[in-house]
Design an enzyme around this catalytic site. Sequence first.
Site, PDB file in Angstrom:
ATOM      1  N   GLU A   1      -6.231 -11.159 -13.691  1.00  0.00           N
ATOM      2  CA  GLU A   1      -5.266 -11.235 -12.598  1.00  0.00           C
ATOM      3  C   GLU A   1      -5.292 -12.576 -11.881  1.00  0.00           C
ATOM      4  O   GLU A   1      -4.579 -12.771 -10.899  1.00  0.00           O
ATOM      5  CB  GLU A   1      -5.524 -10.097 -11.602  1.00  0.00           C
TER       6      GLU A   1
ATOM      7  N   SER B   1      -0.656  -7.452 -13.132  1.00  0.00           N
ATOM      8  CA  SER B   1       0.515  -8.322 -12.994  1.00  0.00           C
ATOM      9  C   SER B   1       0.870  -8.590 -11.538  1.00  0.00           C
ATOM     10  O   SER B   1       1.500  -9.604 -11.235  1.00  0.00           O
ATOM     11  CB  SER B   1       1.715  -7.722 -13.725  1.00  0.00           C
ATOM     12  N   ASN B   2       0.466  -7.708 -10.628  1.00  0.00           N
ATOM     13  CA  ASN B   2       0.786  -7.951  -9.219  1.00  0.00           C
ATOM     14  C   ASN B   2       0.072  -9.202  -8.702  1.00  0.00           C
ATOM     15  O   ASN B   2       0.699 -10.132  -8.175  1.00  0.00           O
ATOM     16  CB  ASN B   2       0.391  -6.741  -8.369  1.00  0.00           C
ATOM     17  N   ASP B   3      -1.255  -9.234  -8.865  1.00  0.00           N
ATOM     18  CA  ASP B   3      -2.006 -10.401  -8.394  1.00  0.00           C
ATOM     19  C   ASP B   3      -1.741 -11.622  -9.262  1.00  0.00           C
ATOM     20  O   ASP B   3      -1.697 -12.761  -8.765  1.00  0.00           O
ATOM     21  CB  ASP B   3      -3.505 -10.103  -8.372  1.00  0.00           C
TER      22      ASP B   3
ATOM     23  N   ARG C   1     -11.996   1.045 -12.285  1.00  0.00           N
ATOM     24  CA  ARG C   1     -12.162  -0.252 -11.626  1.00  0.00           C
ATOM     25  C   ARG C   1     -13.149  -0.115 -10.478  1.00  0.00           C
ATOM     26  O   ARG C   1     -12.986   0.747  -9.607  1.00  0.00           O
ATOM     27  CB  ARG C   1     -10.808  -0.748 -11.108  1.00  0.00           C
TER      28      ARG C   1
ATOM     29  N   HIS D   1       0.818  -1.216   0.000  1.00  0.00           N
ATOM     30  CA  HIS D   1       0.000   0.000   0.000  1.00  0.00           C
ATOM     31  C   HIS D   1       0.849   1.263   0.000  1.00  0.00           C
ATOM     32  O   HIS D   1       0.601   2.205  -0.769  1.00  0.00           O
ATOM     33  CB  HIS D   1      -0.939  -0.013   1.214  1.00  0.00           C
TER      34      HIS D   1
ATOM     35  N   CYS E   1      -1.877  -3.182 -16.176  1.00  0.00           N
ATOM     36  CA  CYS E   1      -1.840  -2.077 -15.216  1.00  0.00           C
ATOM     37  C   CYS E   1      -1.079  -2.447 -13.951  1.00  0.00           C
ATOM     38  O   CYS E   1      -1.251  -1.840 -12.911  1.00  0.00           O
ATOM     39  CB  CYS E   1      -3.255  -1.614 -14.862  1.00  0.00           C
TER      40      CYS E   1
END
Length: 810
Positions: A687, A709-711, A585, A427, A758
């Site tokens: 994701e 791409s993070n998840d 989103r 975060h 994103c």
Amino acid sequence: MTPQSRFIRFFDTIGAADVAEVGGKTASLGEMYRTLRPHGVLVPNGFAITAQAYREMLERAGVWPALRAALDGVRVDDAQDLAQRGKLARRIVYEAGLPETLAREILGAHAALRDEYGVELTVAVRSSATAEDLPTASFAGQQDTFLNVRGEQALLEACRRCFASLFTDRAIHYRVDNGFDHFKVALSIAVQKMVRSDLASSGVIFTLDTESGFRDVILITASYGLGENIVQGAVEPDELMVFKPTFLQGRRAVLRRALGAKQIKMLNADLGAREATRNVPTPQADRERFCISDEEALRLADYALRIERHYSERASAAQPMDIEWAKDGLDERLYVVQARPETSAARKPVSVLVEYRIESHAPPLASGRAVGGAIAAGLARVIASSAQMAEFRPGEVLVTDSTTPDWEPIMRRAAAIVTNRGGRTCHAAIVAREFGIPAVVGAQDATERLRSGQAVTVSCAEGDTGKVYAGTLPFEVRRTDIASLERPHTHIMLILANPELAFRMSFLPNDGVGLARMEFIITEYIKAHPLALLHPERVSAQAERRALAQLTRGYAQGADFFIERLSEGIGTIAAAFYPKPVIVRMSDFKSNEYAGLLGGQGFESKEDNPMLGFRGASRYTHPAYAEGFALECAAMKRAREVLGLSNIKLMIPFCRRIEEAQAVITRMRELGLARGEDGLEIYVMCEIPNNVLLIDEFSRHFDGFSIGSNDLTQLTLGVDRDSALVAFEFDERDPGVRKMLRLAVEGCRRNGRHSGICGQAPSDYPEIAAELVRLGIDSISLNPDAVLKTTLQVLALERELRAAHAPAAS
């Protein structure tokens, strides 16, 4: 009206070309009175006392030599010298007096104005310098204005004092600083019917955003009583903003609003009082509501557009305007009492590429992952828990264990952020990138190694490792002009959440917003759990129920508050980039984050692993949150239809299964957001590995895919991306993750669907961006700090690809 003379001219005989004779302020008033009043822009009538009258007054009194002597060699940086000489100059002009002929003509014009408006007439006596309010320089506020002037002798006295105010200390200083000759600038006076805004409200309109220079909005400020408090900065006014393009399309709606404190209001003084005006406290009930209605704001916006269009046509170029308005409490009508070219924000520089460089050989006090690429210095403030957030001061370096969304109000005011825990996608890192704040995350024992009050420099400009140095160290900032930067074929879009940054970020070279995060707006501007707003009676804590009531004061119900605030926040982002696409989103809070909102505890269950729990699409049709999702949809429907921001596309996060997709799309259609109607496109976050494996099936329900791409990395590798213990295992460059990216892009192309990404990978790893470009991805969405760097990389890569595919020379 009396016939015009060398000394007196009524507004209906004055135009914009008369600056040399009546000054910029009065020339503008005459121009509007003659040309715009017939088209509905209300301007109170009045007359000018010409610059020739000023000159002749001093000539007849024979005071020019004394006046020149008073100002000869004035040292404006010497406050005492400036004050003494300014006082002497003002006395010379005041004591020159008004010639009898001039006084007689002034009183004759005043009598004619009284015949038009009645014996109870009061007037505003406003200075109007002959070099005033030019597009390249503003003399506004340098001379004096006198309000609520009643009677003939009071008028003559105000005129003498107005003439003398050409030599206020601030006016002398300003002219010296800007190279104006004191004796080539003369003073005219505008005598104008006083609008009784003491019984209503008044304010200022700018036909652009004053902070960023963004030209497509109208900013209206408003407060109770006479407008001098706003002009002088003595009161915090209401602010209402209107978006020009959709307003001109017939969408009459306020884009966003902010309630001002409006602590005091300026009233006309009682008859016989020494001063013409007085300030009184504003009643609390009035402070808690907007002092003009939306309809009045829209009427003012219409005035502003007409004025701006008129002056732009005259200048043959866009001419942003600074306009003063007043509402008359007797006839309830809105008047324009002044207009001038805006001279500050309209000249803001073009976008630049900013690079930071530091040279330090000292060992750092703490180090971790670098976020943001910038450098900042300040006093450290170690915060152990959210209970201590009130101790934080703007401009300090926030040092803490970790952050959550409820920390964002202080994070946005920090010079830099340092956390013990977290990786590149935690975060603190995400928020720091969005605010353009350097951050060092995962610094382990930073809260022990740093102490409050200690001067530190935070450097994120030295590669992947961010460092915190002792003391305030020198660093270099390089700026590169990017005004003529070529656009790549691959769309480069932004990731944004904060509406307050949107206008400024819109100047970056971009193709729209690939991810507008709703969570920031809910945390920062709404603050409360949606269901707590709908059902405050179910909130058990009395303190929270009182806070909810205070939050929603002025609204019929909590739902109205949520819908208006969320639609205005998202609407501001969409307006900043209009007509480029803005992909919004829908909410993707985890259950623990929802529980942290005001009143949220009673509506959320405790989960051991919220990251993989009740989030995204699974919430939207579930009885535990369906009402909250309905509010989100109502806000997005308002943003698209009422505000007219049809460039908004919607995106569903964390959609696990096809059946879930079908249920959400069906529910959105029932709530008035039908895919395909009025051009609405609905995307899905790609994701979860299942989104990739079943991309052909998901494509039947969505118009596009945005790879998170993070998840996707987390779920492909089985790594908790918030865990510092296994952060070394989180790597988007892993072959398995890269195969997932390839399959996703190929699947989108196969199904004719938009493909975008994103996540953080393209920003951090040029090889990932290059691979995506080679695969033919449609768009790459980036945090603002990475846009310019990645754009240059993509341009270079596309040139290489074109060269490789070009036919060989024969």
